[in-house]
Design a protein around this motif. Structure first.
Motif: not given
Length: 331
Positions: A72-73, A160-161, A157, A143, A75-76, A164
């Motif tokens: 799921h990371w 974005r993590v 990634v 992407y 997918h960021l 977030e």
């Protein structure tokens, strides 16, 4: 409110609380960084990752070992269907050719470990002022998919993590690999939380260069003097145009004069000075910095590994106790 992504383990067999007691520069490494399915004869010098780790171990360094990034990371920053194809070794032949590797389970493990390493290094940098991942800098991955030996864009990634999770409110990517950071630029084209900056050889691949927030292209054959003058202006522009709470630094060593794919003419000393100036500029501005390796394509993998150690040395020197700057809370 933070989404809880960091609750997933950051280190193999360790709790997140175990990452804090570093007395010197935190260095992240995983044995999966060196994918054994890539032979020594490949144009990409895969052995550089093991050789660099060996070099640093011989100097007494120890490493934090990251966990593989969870799906799921990824997918960021990447199309979920592409992520699934990589993780199941079912990437189509055209995409695999564009990437440049046979898409084996070892490559999937390598790229997940690399992304996990850059994410861990981001957390460590916020806590300690700087950190290094002994891999990463896969800036050609967009992407839609990978390219140019880049499978997943670890910096994208990790940025974005970090955003977030509230580690910072603004990120700057300082990309000094000789090749334009096209994948990173495209991923963040409409994300004003991330300032992308690329200092590269304008005459080099990729031929199509989607605009970063700041692009500086150098002519083929640029020397130490040419490069460092451009670097000073570049860094000044990054910090005048952006107020980052975290910097990711792609310290590719492919601008070197002996690099097979670089087309620039930097010496060892030029690379050392580049890394020193980037590190000291970030520390002087009170901004945590994450160093990632980026490219390097000389046939002699030991020489490439040694040049990558310059960035480790620069960040260690810039964050030594006598030179530390007070780091602010996430901005």
């Amino acid at each position: 409110m933070a989404s809880g992504l960091w609750r997933w383990p950051l280190l193999d067999n360790q709790r997140p609380a175990d990452i804090s007691p570093f007395m010197a520069l935190p260095i992240v490494h995983h044995h999966d960084y060196d994918a054994e399915s890539v032979p020594d004869s490949h144009r990409f010098p895969m052995r550089k990752y093991s050789l660099l780790a060996d070099l640093l171990r011989a100097r007494g360094e120890t490493f934090a070992v990251p966990a593989h990034a969870p799906e799921h990371w990824l997918h960021l920053a990447h199309d979920p269907s592409y992520v699934t194809a990589v993780l199941t070794s079912s990437v189509d032949a055209r995409t695999a050719r564009k990437i440049g590797f046979e898409m084996t389970p070892a490559i999937a493990a390598r790229t997940r470990a690399s992304v996990g390493g850059t994410c861990l290094a981001a957390r460590l940098a916020v806590e300690h002022g700087a950190a290094v991942n002994l891999a990463g800098g896969s800036h050609h991955a967009s992407y839609e998919g990978g390219a140019g030996f880049c499978v997943f864009n670890d910096v994208a990634v990790a940025a974005r993590v970090a955003l977030e999770e509230g580690l910072c409110q603004k990120v700057a990517v300082i990309d000094c690999d000789v090749h334009h950071g096209d994948g990173t630029a495209s991923i963040f084209a409409s994300d004003d939380r991330v300032f992308t900056a690329s200092l590269h050889c304008d005459d080099n691949w990729p031929r199509i260069k989607p605009p970063s927030d700041l692009d500086v292209g150098l002519s083929k054959g640029a020397t130490d003097s040419d490069y460092l003058q451009a670097l000073d202006r570049f860094l000044k522009s990054v910090f005048s145009q952006s107020k980052p709470g975290l910097v990711f630094y792609n310290a590719g060593v492919d601008p070197h004069e002996k690099d097979r794919l670089g087309l620039l003419s930097l010496s060892d000393e030029g690379l050392r000075e580049r890394d020193r100036r980037v590190a000291e500029t970030c520390i002087r501005n009170g901004v945590p910095i994450v160093g990632v390796l980026g490219g390097g394509y000389e046939k002699d993998a030991r020489a490439v590994a040694r040049r990558h150690s310059f960035m480790v040395d620069a960040l260690a020197a810039a964050t030594a106790p006598q030179g530390r700057t007070a780091f602010s809370s996430p901005q």
